[in-house]
Design a protein around this motif. Structure first.
Motif, PDB file in Angstrom:
ATOM      1  N   LYS A 142      -3.336  -4.414 -11.371  1.00 32.71           N
ATOM      2  CA  LYS A 142      -2.719  -4.027 -12.646  1.00 32.71           C
ATOM      3  C   LYS A 142      -3.765  -3.539 -13.626  1.00 32.71           C
ATOM      4  CE  LYS A 142       1.065  -7.315 -12.238  1.00 32.71           C
ATOM      5  NZ  LYS A 142       1.860  -8.389 -12.858  1.00 32.71           N
ATOM      6  N   GLU A 183      -2.498 -12.434  -7.404  1.00 38.24           N
ATOM      7  CA  GLU A 183      -1.878 -13.006  -6.208  1.00 38.24           C
ATOM      8  C   GLU A 183      -0.510 -12.350  -6.002  1.00 38.24           C
ATOM      9  OE1 GLU A 183       0.036 -17.362  -4.981  1.00 38.24           O
ATOM     10  OE2 GLU A 183      -0.985 -17.118  -6.892  1.00 38.24           O
ATOM     11  N   LEU A 185       3.217 -12.310  -5.163  1.00 36.20           N
ATOM     12  CA  LEU A 185       4.322 -13.288  -5.165  1.00 36.20           C
ATOM     13  C   LEU A 185       5.527 -12.659  -4.483  1.00 36.20           C
ATOM     14  CD1 LEU A 185       4.073 -14.528  -8.872  1.00 36.20           C
ATOM     15  CD2 LEU A 185       3.112 -15.630  -6.837  1.00 36.20           C
ATOM     16  N   GLU A 189      13.428 -10.678  -7.873  1.00 34.96           N
ATOM     17  CA  GLU A 189      12.997 -10.665  -9.281  1.00 34.96           C
ATOM     18  C   GLU A 189      14.195 -10.785 -10.191  1.00 34.96           C
ATOM     19  OE1 GLU A 189       9.980  -7.151  -8.678  1.00 34.96           O
ATOM     20  OE2 GLU A 189      10.062  -7.705 -10.801  1.00 34.96           O
ATOM     21  N   LYS A 211      12.831  -0.936  -9.586  1.00 36.58           N
ATOM     22  CA  LYS A 211      11.676  -0.195 -10.078  1.00 36.58           C
ATOM     23  C   LYS A 211      11.251   0.966  -9.184  1.00 36.58           C
ATOM     24  CE  LYS A 211       9.615  -3.360 -13.270  1.00 36.58           C
ATOM     25  NZ  LYS A 211      10.315  -4.632 -13.098  1.00 36.58           N
ATOM     26  N   GLU A 280       5.357 -11.104 -16.014  1.00 34.84           N
ATOM     27  CA  GLU A 280       4.899 -10.428 -17.238  1.00 34.84           C
ATOM     28  C   GLU A 280       5.831 -10.729 -18.393  1.00 34.84           C
ATOM     29  OE1 GLU A 280       5.470  -6.247 -17.629  1.00 34.84           O
ATOM     30  OE2 GLU A 280       7.405  -6.279 -16.641  1.00 34.84           O
TER      31      GLU A 280
HETATM   32  P1  AMP Z   1       4.675  -5.794 -14.138  1.00 31.64           P
HETATM   33  O1  AMP Z   1       4.616  -4.540 -14.975  1.00 31.64           O
HETATM   34  O2  AMP Z   1       3.510  -6.674 -14.294  1.00 31.64           O
HETATM   35  O3  AMP Z   1       5.995  -6.501 -14.236  1.00 31.64           O
HETATM   36  O4  AMP Z   1       4.740  -5.261 -12.637  1.00 31.64           O
HETATM   37  C1  AMP Z   1       5.663  -4.283 -12.223  1.00 31.64           C
HETATM   38  C2  AMP Z   1       6.297  -4.695 -10.920  1.00 31.64           C
HETATM   39  O5  AMP Z   1       5.312  -4.914  -9.920  1.00 31.64           O
HETATM   40  C3  AMP Z   1       7.061  -6.009 -10.997  1.00 31.64           C
HETATM   41  O6  AMP Z   1       8.335  -5.848 -11.498  1.00 31.64           O
HETATM   42  C4  AMP Z   1       7.048  -6.432  -9.537  1.00 31.64           C
HETATM   43  O7  AMP Z   1       8.018  -5.732  -8.803  1.00 31.64           O
HETATM   44  C5  AMP Z   1       5.680  -5.999  -9.081  1.00 31.64           C
HETATM   45  N1  AMP Z   1       4.739  -7.109  -9.253  1.00 31.64           N
HETATM   46  C6  AMP Z   1       4.015  -7.409 -10.357  1.00 31.64           C
HETATM   47  N2  AMP Z   1       3.259  -8.499 -10.178  1.00 31.64           N
HETATM   48  C7  AMP Z   1       3.495  -8.934  -8.933  1.00 31.64           C
HETATM   49  C8  AMP Z   1       3.005 -10.018  -8.142  1.00 31.64           C
HETATM   50  N3  AMP Z   1       2.084 -10.872  -8.606  1.00 31.64           N
HETATM   51  N4  AMP Z   1       3.488 -10.143  -6.888  1.00 31.64           N
HETATM   52  C9  AMP Z   1       4.398  -9.263  -6.396  1.00 31.64           C
HETATM   53  N5  AMP Z   1       4.887  -8.230  -7.075  1.00 31.64           N
HETATM   54  C10 AMP Z   1       4.454  -8.042  -8.328  1.00 31.64           C
END
Ligand code: AMP
Ligand code: GLY
Length: 416
Positions: A142, A183, A185, A189, A211, A280
């Motif tokens: 990220k 990590e 996960l 969701e 997404k 998040e």
């Molecule tokens: P975020 O903007 O941090 O929510 O990340 C966007 C998308 O990436 C999330 O909605 C998840 O589908 C995927 N994602 C984010 N973090 C993780 C994680 N630690 N493990 C698995 N998938 C993740």
């Protein structure tokens, strides 16, 4: 009540529609807005935050609503500037909005307040990133900053990780900033929304967004290709567990850290085998979740937001409908890598049994709507059951089309 809403996408079109349809009489202003939004709100021209605040003061705006996040953290912060000007703002101050603007700040907050989340390391360069990944795949990378939903890569293997690391840390596609190695996960969701007014909060409806660009959750991440919402998604004791382990500690944590908060707070959650873990925070409503959730809200939404922004969280002013709401996105050719503009859209008038919110459209010289962005518009339909809502949203979406349109065929069915 004079309300100014900041933002221009489908979420803001849905927020403005909900405010407009409230029993409280409203006069709505939109910045920067869109041609579709200007059908129900007045356009505001401003060259930046100080200019916008000046406009609100000289036009006696009663309430400012932050739809999107960027103004919350820009300059002195939208909510901070509103406070100085004495204008109630639905959206948090810059300091608390770091929960969204900085993924590292958010992770440190989660760890400090013992809120369950995946392990992580924050790195500056590609060598440290490789070290943190340690050959373990899938891995989650990220970019630590605002990247319009595109700064996250779930990498199944070394090749995909190397490609993303190169884009972010070498080519600096999103600018300067650190990278989080997280990590991975596993699990379904869920997005949960709450209204927060300092130490008080109200949990709103849960939702799930989709997404990836393609059916079966294939292909690159996008800003979101559809969303589903229903109170029925709080299965079993889910609401109680998420409240106790994530939402309550978050609101208490904000208090302990001296971070006043007013506005929507979005919890992106993974339902892992070990229990819900937070992925998040976003300091605003989700897009496209807002487009699915808001049509389910009854009562006086405008008064609710005004009271909240004035420091009085008033849960009784709104109610949630039962049933299911599904939002289906139509995206333009090339999205998410690029987006094609100027394709004329036909059929909006034929939609009868659903709502349409515009995300990336504009009116051409003939007065017709054409594409002007990646996600072009959404159709939102309600049903007593999920299946009813799916059938209706697809039936109504079929009536609208444009060249190069991309639309998933499994919104509301996949992941249930
Ligand atoms: P975020 O903007 O941090 O929510 O990340 C966007 C998308 O990436 C999330 O909605 C998840 O589908 C995927 N994602 C984010 N973090 C993780 C994680 N630690 N493990 C698995 N998938 C993740
Ligand atoms: N739908 C995800 C977001 O608004 O960030």
């Amino acid at each position: 009540m004079k309300i100014l809403v900041v933002g221009k996408g489908g979420r803001e079109h849905a927020i403005i529609t909900a405010l407009h349809e409230s029993p409280t009489e409203t006069e709505i202003y939109s910045f920067p807005g869109s041609d579709a939004i200007f059908e129900i709100a007045r356009a505001v021209e401003a060259s930046g935050l100080p200019d916008l605040i000046e406009f609100m003061k000289s036009n006696q705006i009663d309430l400012c609503v932050a739809g999107e996040e960027s103004y919350l953290v820009r300059d002195e912060g939208l909510a901070n500037a509103c406070e100085v000007a004495g204008i109630p703002c639905w959206g948090p101050p810059k300091e608390a909005a770091q929960l969204e603007a900085s993924k590292e700040f958010a992770k440190e907050f989660m760890v400090r307040h013992a809120i369950p989340t995946g392990g992580y390391a924050a790195v500056e360069n590609i060598d440290d990133a490789r070290l943190a990944i340690g050959g373990k795949y899938p891995t989650v990378l990220k970019f630590d900053g605002l990247a319009a939903g595109k700064g996250v890569a779930v990498c199944p293997d070394e090749a995909s990780a190397e490609e993303f690391l190169n884009e972010v840390l070498v080519e600096r596609k999103f600018g300067e900033g650190r990278l989080l190695v997280e990590e991975f996960l596993d699990g379904p969701e869920i997005s949960i929304f709450a209204s927060v007014v300092n130490d008080e909060y109200q949990i709103l409806a849960p939702a799930r967004d989709y997404k990836r660009i393609g059916d079966g959750d294939e292909g690159p991440n996008t800003g979101g290709m559809g969303a589903v919402s229903s109170l029925d998604m709080f299965e079993g004791d889910l609401k109680e567990v998420v409240d106790r382990t994530i939402i309550q500690p978050t609101v208490e944590g904000l208090g302990k850290d001296g971070l006043p908060y007013t506005g929507f707070l979005y919890f992106g959650i993974m339902l892992t085998a070990e229990g819900p873990k937070i992925l998040e925070y976003n300091c605003r409503f989700g897009d496209p979740e807002a487009q699915a959730v808001l049509p389910m809200i009854g009562g006086d939404f405008a008064k609710y937001v005004f009271e909240g922004a004035s420091g009085n969280l008033s849960p009784d002013l709104i109610q949630f409908n039962s049933g299911w709401s599904i939002c289906l996105v139509s995206a333009s050719a090339g999205y998410p890598e690029s987006s094609r503009s100027g394709d004329v859209i036909s059929g909006f008038d034929a939609v009868e049994d659903a709502r349409v919110f515009h995300a990336g459209t504009r009116k051409n010289a003939d007065g017709n709507f054409e594409t002007a962005g990646g996600r072009v518009y959404v159709v939102v339909a309600k049903g007593d059951t999920r299946q009813d809502a799916v059938e209706k949203v697809y039936r109504e979406s079929e009536k609208v089309s444009f060249d190069g349109m991309q639309r998933r065929t499994d919104i509301g069915t996949r992941n249930f």
